[in-house]
Scaffold this motif. Structure first.
Motif, PDB file in Angstrom:
ATOM      1  N   THR A 117     -11.647  74.648  -8.639  1.00  0.00           N
ATOM      2  CA  THR A 117     -12.452  73.506  -8.783  1.00  0.00           C
ATOM      3  C   THR A 117     -11.887  72.242  -8.225  1.00  0.00           C
ATOM      4  O   THR A 117     -12.659  71.207  -8.149  1.00  0.00           O
ATOM      5  CB  THR A 117     -12.620  73.001 -10.358  1.00  0.00           C
ATOM      6  OG1 THR A 117     -11.416  72.559 -11.021  1.00  0.00           O
ATOM      7  CG2 THR A 117     -13.243  74.264 -11.164  1.00  0.00           C
ATOM      8  N   ARG A 118     -10.812  72.460  -7.616  1.00  0.00           N
ATOM      9  CA  ARG A 118     -10.030  71.191  -6.960  1.00  0.00           C
ATOM     10  C   ARG A 118      -9.559  71.387  -5.561  1.00  0.00           C
ATOM     11  O   ARG A 118      -9.703  70.826  -4.685  1.00  0.00           O
ATOM     12  CB  ARG A 118      -8.769  70.876  -7.558  1.00  0.00           C
ATOM     13  CG  ARG A 118      -9.041  70.334  -9.130  1.00  0.00           C
ATOM     14  CD  ARG A 118      -9.968  69.086  -9.110  1.00  0.00           C
ATOM     15  NE  ARG A 118     -10.220  68.280 -10.098  1.00  0.00           N
ATOM     16  CZ  ARG A 118     -11.287  68.498 -10.849  1.00  0.00           C
ATOM     17  NH1 ARG A 118     -12.316  69.532 -10.735  1.00  0.00           N
ATOM     18  NH2 ARG A 118     -11.501  67.789 -12.216  1.00  0.00           N
ATOM     19  N   SER A 120     -10.490  74.268  -2.271  1.00  0.00           N
ATOM     20  CA  SER A 120     -11.490  74.941  -1.669  1.00  0.00           C
ATOM     21  C   SER A 120     -11.277  76.449  -1.492  1.00  0.00           C
ATOM     22  O   SER A 120     -10.084  76.727  -1.461  1.00  0.00           O
ATOM     23  CB  SER A 120     -11.918  74.655  -0.080  1.00  0.00           C
ATOM     24  OG  SER A 120     -12.725  75.622   0.651  1.00  0.00           O
ATOM     25  N   SER A 172     -21.672  79.390  -8.563  1.00  0.00           N
ATOM     26  CA  SER A 172     -21.570  77.934  -7.860  1.00  0.00           C
ATOM     27  C   SER A 172     -22.861  78.148  -6.521  1.00  0.00           C
ATOM     28  O   SER A 172     -23.125  77.045  -6.068  1.00  0.00           O
ATOM     29  CB  SER A 172     -20.360  77.769  -7.324  1.00  0.00           C
ATOM     30  OG  SER A 172     -19.386  77.589  -8.311  1.00  0.00           O
ATOM     31  N   ASN A 241     -16.745  76.656   1.409  1.00  0.00           N
ATOM     32  CA  ASN A 241     -16.416  75.804   0.223  1.00  0.00           C
ATOM     33  C   ASN A 241     -17.407  75.825  -1.185  1.00  0.00           C
ATOM     34  O   ASN A 241     -18.343  76.628  -0.966  1.00  0.00           O
ATOM     35  CB  ASN A 241     -16.302  74.241   0.673  1.00  0.00           C
ATOM     36  CG  ASN A 241     -15.415  74.419   1.794  1.00  0.00           C
ATOM     37  OD1 ASN A 241     -14.379  74.616   1.882  1.00  0.00           O
ATOM     38  ND2 ASN A 241     -16.037  73.757   3.021  1.00  0.00           N
ATOM     39  N   LEU A 242     -17.251  75.067  -2.106  1.00  0.00           N
ATOM     40  CA  LEU A 242     -18.379  75.008  -3.123  1.00  0.00           C
ATOM     41  C   LEU A 242     -19.508  74.035  -2.674  1.00  0.00           C
ATOM     42  O   LEU A 242     -19.042  73.104  -1.842  1.00  0.00           O
ATOM     43  CB  LEU A 242     -17.706  74.444  -4.398  1.00  0.00           C
ATOM     44  CG  LEU A 242     -16.485  75.463  -5.113  1.00  0.00           C
ATOM     45  CD1 LEU A 242     -15.963  74.640  -6.178  1.00  0.00           C
ATOM     46  CD2 LEU A 242     -17.113  76.772  -5.534  1.00  0.00           C
ATOM     47  N   GLN A 244     -21.039  71.834  -4.128  1.00  0.00           N
ATOM     48  CA  GLN A 244     -21.050  70.323  -4.509  1.00  0.00           C
ATOM     49  C   GLN A 244     -19.813  69.760  -4.553  1.00  0.00           C
ATOM     50  O   GLN A 244     -19.057  68.796  -5.022  1.00  0.00           O
ATOM     51  CB  GLN A 244     -21.589  70.473  -6.132  1.00  0.00           C
ATOM     52  CG  GLN A 244     -23.044  70.827  -6.241  1.00  0.00           C
ATOM     53  CD  GLN A 244     -23.361  71.040  -7.662  1.00  0.00           C
ATOM     54  OE1 GLN A 244     -22.762  71.698  -8.108  1.00  0.00           O
ATOM     55  NE2 GLN A 244     -24.512  70.451  -7.890  1.00  0.00           N
ATOM     56  N   ASN A 245     -18.717  70.204  -3.514  1.00  0.00           N
ATOM     57  CA  ASN A 245     -17.505  69.682  -3.684  1.00  0.00           C
ATOM     58  C   ASN A 245     -17.449  68.501  -2.430  1.00  0.00           C
ATOM     59  O   ASN A 245     -16.407  67.981  -2.155  1.00  0.00           O
ATOM     60  CB  ASN A 245     -16.224  70.774  -3.159  1.00  0.00           C
ATOM     61  CG  ASN A 245     -16.422  71.298  -2.074  1.00  0.00           C
ATOM     62  OD1 ASN A 245     -17.341  71.140  -1.177  1.00  0.00           O
ATOM     63  ND2 ASN A 245     -15.184  71.930  -1.771  1.00  0.00           N
ATOM     64  N   GLY A 271     -21.723  69.605 -10.666  1.00  0.00           N
ATOM     65  CA  GLY A 271     -20.260  69.497  -9.875  1.00  0.00           C
ATOM     66  C   GLY A 271     -19.217  69.258 -10.676  1.00  0.00           C
ATOM     67  O   GLY A 271     -19.047  68.855 -12.045  1.00  0.00           O
ATOM     68  N   LYS A 272     -18.143  69.162 -10.032  1.00  0.00           N
ATOM     69  CA  LYS A 272     -16.774  68.743 -10.712  1.00  0.00           C
ATOM     70  C   LYS A 272     -16.788  67.258 -11.095  1.00  0.00           C
ATOM     71  O   LYS A 272     -17.598  66.300 -11.111  1.00  0.00           O
ATOM     72  CB  LYS A 272     -15.634  68.639  -9.789  1.00  0.00           C
ATOM     73  CG  LYS A 272     -15.460  67.653  -8.716  1.00  0.00           C
ATOM     74  CD  LYS A 272     -14.298  68.118  -7.923  1.00  0.00           C
ATOM     75  CE  LYS A 272     -14.309  66.969  -6.567  1.00  0.00           C
ATOM     76  NZ  LYS A 272     -13.057  67.188  -5.853  1.00  0.00           N
ATOM     77  N   THR A 421     -18.649  72.364 -14.967  1.00  0.00           N
ATOM     78  CA  THR A 421     -18.190  73.443 -14.079  1.00  0.00           C
ATOM     79  C   THR A 421     -16.735  73.742 -14.404  1.00  0.00           C
ATOM     80  O   THR A 421     -16.375  74.973 -14.396  1.00  0.00           O
ATOM     81  CB  THR A 421     -18.233  72.640 -12.749  1.00  0.00           C
ATOM     82  OG1 THR A 421     -18.109  73.891 -11.770  1.00  0.00           O
ATOM     83  CG2 THR A 421     -17.161  71.547 -12.575  1.00  0.00           C
TER      84      THR A 421
END
Length: 480
Positions: A117-118, A120, A172, A241-242, A244-245, A271-272, A421
């Protein structure tokens, strides 16, 4: 920056626009084409985006899980093909080596999934593959079962983040009409790896045994590790990557990047968000945190341990239980693989039915799996070991018929926890992690190597867990 923008990035929509997106992006399946494969009914832009996502996430993940299961289960094939004798593993050392692998697997899962979540996934997932590939190659050089223990621990640590991490990634990128089939395909790739491991060990034993002074079972570890490393290196280039990052993946256009975000918003997948005391308290007090992981714990540990290989090998014992009936090493490796092949076909059908005709329903398949597994467990417990030989083979082959619910459980967790998330990542990992906590301990008491092939305590243990699984499925389906 507002709450929605903070959680979802610069392409978040206002509530009215989100409603429109939901209607335009996530339409119900309407034709036979959509029931067969969901993308056939989608607009061109979504169809092309999902083609790319399938190619770069699902293909990479499935091949990676195939190789992971080669590297995870090869120790069982090696044990049946000479490692037992070469390393003096005549007690419960095989079960202990599995438990030690499980300890390493337990340690890394939750930290790795929260890390996704932080950081990639493009960097995290391939790095784990490099680690377990190197450790697997090193297993070919072990001289004692104690060295085997140490390396199996490292393999477990590096493999720990892959399975829950990929399920978090699927949640995701894919909507509920898409995720069940793909989660099942990903999981089944691991079973194909387990199936292929038996064929690979048989081939290594027949063709490489003694080459350059290495036993066939040692060549298995060398081959498995060499297969893993090139895919890991490709992952640094192609894994995404995610959505929504805030960082676009290089193989998507700017419009596809925005579309991938809107697709997740349309199904409530956020997202996060920053960790706060209020957020931690909200997760701690949620019923999700306590009931959802239990489903996966019971499923993962409730299936009977594969016993056919031990049963086949027992015919070669002295004194022989059935004089005149013996099985070769290739037969001991290959005959049990029929059960895996049957599982692969049935489980994919379940995933397809769950996404399409059953409109995303997960619980009926979990419940049905518990009933079917209970039936075959009773048969394996009650049938005589050495009377109806062909009949017992058939029961072993069909024994995993009901074991296809696991990916649907994790898909269900992804869907139930869409609005957070971090909780989604945590509970997907927690279910798998705690399942292996139980797996690290229970086999030493209920699935002892020395109890096979009868394994009465193990089968009774499976029956109890299947009954509990049915009860908890009913509870979660009532709550959600």
């Amino acid at each position: 920056m507002g709450k929605a923008e903070e959680r979802n990035g610069p392409y978040s929509q206002d509530p009215e626009a989100s409603t429109i997106d939901s209607q335009e992006i996530v339409k119900p399946i309407r034709s036979w084409k959509g029931y067969i494969w969901d993308t056939w009914e989608l607009p061109k832009d979504q169809r092309w985006l999902l083609f790319k996502v399938d190619a770069f996430i699902l293909t990479f993940a499935s091949i990676g899980y195939f190789l992971k299961n080669l590297d995870q289960y090869n120790v069982n094939n090696a044990f049946l093909s000479g490692m037992e004798e070469d390393l003096g593993m005549y007690g419960n050392q095989l079960v202990t080596s599995v438990s030690i692998w499980t300890v390493g697997y337990i340690i890394g899962q939750i930290p790795c999934n929260l890390l996704l979540t932080r950081v990639s996934p493009r960097w995290v997932i391939p790095s784990l593959e490099v680690g377990w590939g190197i450790a697997t190659i090193c297993l070919s050089a072990v001289k004692s079962y104690k060295a085997l223990y140490a390396l199996r621990f490292l393999v477990g640590v590096f493999e720990s983040g892959f399975y829950p991490g990929i399920h978090y990634m699927l949640g995701s990128w894919y909507t509920p009409r898409e995720i069940g089939k793909r989660a099942m395909m990903f999981w089944l790739a691991g079973y194909i790896g387990q199936l292929f491991s038996g064929f690979l060990q048989a081939a290594a034993y027949q063709n490489l045994n003694g080459v350059h002074g290495l036993a066939g079972w040692r060549w298995l570890f060398v081959i498995d590790g060499i297969l893993t490393l090139p895919l890991a290196l490709l992952g640094y280039l192609f894994f995404p990557n995610l959505p929504q990052n805030g960082k676009k993946t290089w193989w998507t256009t700017e419009e596809e990047h925005k579309l991938s975000i809107r697709r997740m918003e349309a199904v409530g997948r956020v997202g996060k968000e920053k960790w706060t005391k209020a957020k931690a308290k909200r997760i701690l007090l949620s019923w999700h945190t306590y009931l959802l992981p239990i489903l996966y714990i019971l499923w993962n540990n409730g299936g009977p341990q594969p016993a056919m290989g031990y049963w086949l090998k027992s015919f070669n014992s002295h004194p022989a239980p059935l004089p005149g009936t013996t099985f070769t090493v290739p037969q001991i490796n290959n005959l049990p693989l029929t059960s895996t092949g049957i599982l692969i076909v049935i489980a994919f059908i379940w995933g397809w039915l769950s996404d399409g005709p059953c409109r995303g329903a997960r619980w009926p398949f979990i419940y049905a799996g518990a009933i079917i597994t209970t039936l075959f467990t009773v048969l394996m417990l009650k049938m005589p070991l050495y009377e109806n030989i062909y009949g017992r083979k058939v029961v072993y082959w069909l024994s995993q018929f009901g074991f296809g619910a696991g990916p649907l459980i994790l898909s269900w967790i992804n869907e139930i926890c869409s609005d957070d998330t971090e909780k989604r990542a945590l509970l997907v990992a927690m279910g798998n992690d705690l399942a292996y906590v139980v797996q690290a301990v229970a086999p030493n008491f209920v699935w002892k190597t020395t109890d096979f092939p009868a394994a009465r305590k193990g089968y009774i243990y499976s029956l109890v867990l299947q009954a509990l699984l049915g009860k908890f499925v009913a509870e979660v389906s009532g709550q959600s």
